[in-house]
Scaffold this motif. Structure first.
Motif, PDB file in Angstrom:
ATOM      1  N   LEU A   8       0.825  -1.203   0.000  1.00  0.00           N
ATOM      2  CA  LEU A   8       0.000   0.000   0.000  1.00  0.00           C
ATOM      3  C   LEU A   8       0.863   1.258   0.000  1.00  0.00           C
ATOM      4  CD1 LEU A   8      -2.842  -0.987   2.502  1.00  0.00           C
ATOM      5  CD2 LEU A   8      -2.896  -1.038   0.000  1.00  0.00           C
ATOM      6  N   LYS A   9       1.980   1.219   0.717  1.00  0.00           N
ATOM      7  CA  LYS A   9       2.874   2.376   0.744  1.00  0.00           C
ATOM      8  C   LYS A   9       3.471   2.655  -0.631  1.00  0.00           C
ATOM      9  CE  LYS A   9       4.105   2.126   5.640  1.00  0.00           C
ATOM     10  NZ  LYS A   9       5.158   1.759   6.624  1.00  0.00           N
ATOM     11  N   ARG A  10       3.626   1.603  -1.439  1.00  0.00           N
ATOM     12  CA  ARG A  10       4.147   1.789  -2.796  1.00  0.00           C
ATOM     13  C   ARG A  10       3.085   2.337  -3.740  1.00  0.00           C
ATOM     14  NH1 ARG A  10       6.702  -3.366  -2.197  1.00  0.00           N
ATOM     15  NH2 ARG A  10       5.139  -4.282  -3.584  1.00  0.00           N
ATOM     16  N   GLY A  11       1.863   2.448  -3.245  1.00  0.00           N
ATOM     17  CA  GLY A  11       0.790   2.986  -4.076  1.00  0.00           C
ATOM     18  C   GLY A  11       0.011   1.948  -4.841  1.00  0.00           C
ATOM     19  N   GLU A  12       0.207   0.664  -4.530  1.00  0.00           N
ATOM     20  CA  GLU A  12      -0.562  -0.379  -5.211  1.00  0.00           C
ATOM     21  C   GLU A  12      -2.030  -0.290  -4.812  1.00  0.00           C
ATOM     22  OE1 GLU A  12       0.722  -4.474  -5.460  1.00  0.00           O
ATOM     23  OE2 GLU A  12       2.733  -3.905  -4.784  1.00  0.00           O
ATOM     24  N   VAL A  13      -2.913  -0.562  -5.753  1.00  0.00           N
ATOM     25  CA  VAL A  13      -4.330  -0.754  -5.455  1.00  0.00           C
ATOM     26  C   VAL A  13      -4.580  -2.252  -5.466  1.00  0.00           C
ATOM     27  CG1 VAL A  13      -6.704  -0.377  -6.210  1.00  0.00           C
ATOM     28  CG2 VAL A  13      -5.009   1.450  -6.450  1.00  0.00           C
ATOM     29  N   LEU A  14      -5.098  -2.772  -4.376  1.00  0.00           N
ATOM     30  CA  LEU A  14      -5.285  -4.208  -4.229  1.00  0.00           C
ATOM     31  C   LEU A  14      -6.760  -4.576  -4.369  1.00  0.00           C
ATOM     32  CD1 LEU A  14      -2.887  -4.873  -1.218  1.00  0.00           C
ATOM     33  CD2 LEU A  14      -2.367  -4.853  -3.668  1.00  0.00           C
ATOM     34  N   VAL A  15      -6.981  -5.816  -4.766  1.00  0.00           N
ATOM     35  CA  VAL A  15      -8.345  -6.328  -4.945  1.00  0.00           C
ATOM     36  C   VAL A  15      -8.625  -7.378  -3.877  1.00  0.00           C
ATOM     37  CG1 VAL A  15      -9.927  -7.533  -6.508  1.00  0.00           C
ATOM     38  CG2 VAL A  15      -8.283  -5.869  -7.424  1.00  0.00           C
ATOM     39  N   GLY A  16      -9.719  -7.197  -3.165  1.00  0.00           N
ATOM     40  CA  GLY A  16     -10.147  -8.196  -2.192  1.00  0.00           C
ATOM     41  C   GLY A  16     -10.998  -9.253  -2.862  1.00  0.00           C
ATOM     42  N   ASP A  17     -11.450 -10.218  -2.085  1.00  0.00           N
ATOM     43  CA  ASP A  17     -12.320 -11.248  -2.645  1.00  0.00           C
ATOM     44  C   ASP A  17     -13.779 -10.852  -2.454  1.00  0.00           C
ATOM     45  OD1 ASP A  17     -12.662 -11.700   0.047  1.00  0.00           O
ATOM     46  OD2 ASP A  17     -11.918 -13.762   0.040  1.00  0.00           O
ATOM     47  N   GLY A  18     -14.685 -11.800  -2.689  1.00  0.00           N
ATOM     48  CA  GLY A  18     -16.108 -11.517  -2.607  1.00  0.00           C
ATOM     49  C   GLY A  18     -16.776 -12.298  -1.488  1.00  0.00           C
ATOM     50  N   ALA A  19     -18.067 -12.524  -1.643  1.00  0.00           N
ATOM     51  CA  ALA A  19     -18.853 -13.189  -0.601  1.00  0.00           C
ATOM     52  C   ALA A  19     -18.412 -14.634  -0.412  1.00  0.00           C
ATOM     53  CB  ALA A  19     -20.329 -13.134  -0.972  1.00  0.00           C
ATOM     54  N   TYR A  53     -11.363 -17.457  -6.034  1.00  0.00           N
ATOM     55  CA  TYR A  53     -11.152 -16.025  -5.855  1.00  0.00           C
ATOM     56  C   TYR A  53      -9.753 -15.593  -6.259  1.00  0.00           C
ATOM     57  CZ  TYR A  53     -15.672 -14.987  -3.740  1.00  0.00           C
ATOM     58  OH  TYR A  53     -17.023 -14.781  -3.535  1.00  0.00           O
ATOM     59  N   VAL A  54      -8.754 -16.383  -5.921  1.00  0.00           N
ATOM     60  CA  VAL A  54      -7.404 -15.975  -6.305  1.00  0.00           C
ATOM     61  C   VAL A  54      -7.228 -16.080  -7.811  1.00  0.00           C
ATOM     62  CG1 VAL A  54      -6.162 -18.189  -6.084  1.00  0.00           C
ATOM     63  CG2 VAL A  54      -5.000 -16.062  -5.546  1.00  0.00           C
ATOM     64  N   ARG A  95      -3.316 -23.158   1.893  1.00  0.00           N
ATOM     65  CA  ARG A  95      -3.025 -24.229   0.920  1.00  0.00           C
ATOM     66  C   ARG A  95      -3.502 -23.840  -0.473  1.00  0.00           C
ATOM     67  NH1 ARG A  95      -4.662 -27.602   5.256  1.00  0.00           N
ATOM     68  NH2 ARG A  95      -6.764 -27.798   4.379  1.00  0.00           N
ATOM     69  N   ALA A  96      -4.648 -23.159  -0.522  1.00  0.00           N
ATOM     70  CA  ALA A  96      -5.243 -22.826  -1.815  1.00  0.00           C
ATOM     71  C   ALA A  96      -4.509 -21.701  -2.523  1.00  0.00           C
ATOM     72  CB  ALA A  96      -6.716 -22.446  -1.628  1.00  0.00           C
ATOM     73  N   VAL A  97      -4.099 -20.666  -1.788  1.00  0.00           N
ATOM     74  CA  VAL A  97      -3.558 -19.471  -2.448  1.00  0.00           C
ATOM     75  C   VAL A  97      -2.048 -19.471  -2.542  1.00  0.00           C
ATOM     76  CG1 VAL A  97      -5.562 -18.163  -1.684  1.00  0.00           C
ATOM     77  CG2 VAL A  97      -3.423 -17.983  -0.387  1.00  0.00           C
ATOM     78  N   CYS A 276     -18.809  -7.811  -1.063  1.00  0.00           N
ATOM     79  CA  CYS A 276     -19.422  -8.472   0.089  1.00  0.00           C
ATOM     80  C   CYS A 276     -20.629  -9.271  -0.423  1.00  0.00           C
ATOM     81  CB  CYS A 276     -19.786  -7.436   1.150  1.00  0.00           C
ATOM     82  SG  CYS A 276     -19.986  -8.134   2.818  1.00  0.00           S
ATOM     83  N   CYS A 277     -21.749  -9.233   0.271  1.00  0.00           N
ATOM     84  CA  CYS A 277     -22.884 -10.108  -0.031  1.00  0.00           C
ATOM     85  C   CYS A 277     -23.291 -10.036  -1.501  1.00  0.00           C
ATOM     86  CB  CYS A 277     -24.077  -9.737   0.831  1.00  0.00           C
ATOM     87  SG  CYS A 277     -23.757  -9.836   2.597  1.00  0.00           S
ATOM     88  N   GLY A 278     -23.501 -11.193  -2.090  1.00  0.00           N
ATOM     89  CA  GLY A 278     -23.961 -11.260  -3.466  1.00  0.00           C
ATOM     90  C   GLY A 278     -22.866 -11.231  -4.503  1.00  0.00           C
ATOM     91  N   THR A 279     -21.646 -10.910  -4.103  1.00  0.00           N
ATOM     92  CA  THR A 279     -20.559 -10.874  -5.080  1.00  0.00           C
ATOM     93  C   THR A 279     -19.958 -12.272  -5.243  1.00  0.00           C
ATOM     94  OG1 THR A 279     -18.959 -10.198  -3.383  1.00  0.00           O
ATOM     95  CG2 THR A 279     -20.010  -8.456  -4.691  1.00  0.00           C
ATOM     96  N   THR A 280     -19.471 -12.533  -6.422  1.00  0.00           N
ATOM     97  CA  THR A 280     -18.981 -13.854  -6.811  1.00  0.00           C
ATOM     98  C   THR A 280     -17.580 -13.717  -7.404  1.00  0.00           C
ATOM     99  OG1 THR A 280     -19.785 -13.649  -9.080  1.00  0.00           O
ATOM    100  CG2 THR A 280     -21.363 -14.470  -7.442  1.00  0.00           C
ATOM    101  N   PRO A 281     -16.942 -14.836  -7.721  1.00  0.00           N
ATOM    102  CA  PRO A 281     -15.668 -14.723  -8.442  1.00  0.00           C
ATOM    103  C   PRO A 281     -15.780 -13.910  -9.730  1.00  0.00           C
ATOM    104  CG  PRO A 281     -15.883 -16.917  -7.537  1.00  0.00           C
ATOM    105  CD  PRO A 281     -17.191 -16.223  -7.273  1.00  0.00           C
TER     106      PRO A 281
END
Length: 300
Positions: A8-19, A53-54, A95-97, A276-281
């Protein structure tokens, strides 16, 4: 992989996962059981969702531990399984990511009313959060995400517990706001400005909002937050409002319509965008494309 705060300090915009809840229900969550059931009985299902998600582009993938405090697990007779639930949920996501994403350990509200509105003392809820967070940290979480909070006292006690028992981990803290005639407030009447001030004072490294209605309101919440803090912001809106169709609960925002509003969040300086709620991959894939497109345009 670099840690959250350095990116974040480098200015990256990151993407989170969904529901997660809807994804687990689609995969056979037994009636009456909490989502955390999968950590005990089918951790491979958690791995499957995390992998989806990943592969969709998420930089942070959440653990199935939203209800992992002793208070919530007790409602399902699982309070004696607190350590195993939280540890196995983190391990399944790891294990997954692998090294493709950061493991964001979810810490949800206790589900109890704190004094003076209820009988639960702030000290007791902080102790419960500390117990859960200590396990999440020792299991290998990269980030702690205290989320969907409505009571500021509970939220700040969770942040303080995290800083006490897992001081090496970054702490993200989000609250849920609803539109009212007077502006945006949590269900307990906490304003956006008051929430941000309280979370920052408690020691949160990232603040923001999740759940609520949809991305339109989340943009307005973000606009207020940018005026109230210089901390990085995390925004995870629902895919609109739920509707009942043919006996099924569906959300009215498609991946494309939701992603089309993401640039507005980025214009406000939001550092992490997910769902959040209702969001999918598919929603996360569309959000990732929007973030990537914006980054490319910015580098021209």
């Amino acid at each position: 992989m670099d840690g959250l705060l350095s990116r974040l300090k480098r200015g990256e915009v990151l993407v989170g996962d969904g529901a997660w809840g809807t994804q687990l229900m689609l995969r056979g969550l037994p009636p009456g059981e909490p989502p955390e059931w999968f950590a005990l009985h089918e951790p491979e299902t958690i791995e499957e969702v995390a992998r989806l998600y990943v592969e969709a582009g998420a930089d942070l993938v959440t653990t199935d531990t939203f209800g992992g405090t002793s208070f919530r697990l007790k409602l399902h007779g699982l309070d004696g399984e607190r350590e195993r639930v939280n540890r196995q949920a983190v391990q399944a996501v790891k294990r997954a990511v692998g090294v493709r994403a950061l493991v964001s350990a979810s810490v949800g509200p206790s589900g109890q009313l704190l004094e003076p509105y209820g009988e639960l003392s702030p000290d007791a809820v902080e102790e419960a959060f500390a117990e859960q967070i200590a396990v999440l940290a020792s299991a290998g979480a990269d980030v702690l995400c205290i989320e969907t909070m409505g009571d500021l006292t509970e939220a700040t006690r969770a942040v303080k517990a995290a800083k006490e028992v897992a001081s090496a981990l970054p702490v993200m803290a989000t609250m849920t706001f609803e539109r009212t005639p007077r502006g945006y407030f949590t269900v307990m009447g906490v304003s956006v400005e008051r929430a941000v001030a309280g979370l920052e004072a408690a020691g949160a490294d990232v603040v923001g909002s999740n759940c609520g209605t949809g991305i339109e309101d989340m943009i307005e919440v973000a606009r207020t937050m940018t005026r109230a803090t210089r901390l990085p912001l995390l925004m995870q809106p629902n895919a609109g409002l739920p509707e009942s169709r043919d006996g099924q609960v569906v959300y009215n925002q498609t991946p494309e319509t939701m992603a089309a509003r993401v640039p507005e969040l980025l214009d406000l300086g939001v550092a992490i965008v997910g769902g959040c709620c209702g969001t999918t991959p598919d929603h996360i894939r569309a959000i990732c494309r929007a973030v990537t497109t914006r980054a490319r345009r910015g580098s021209i």
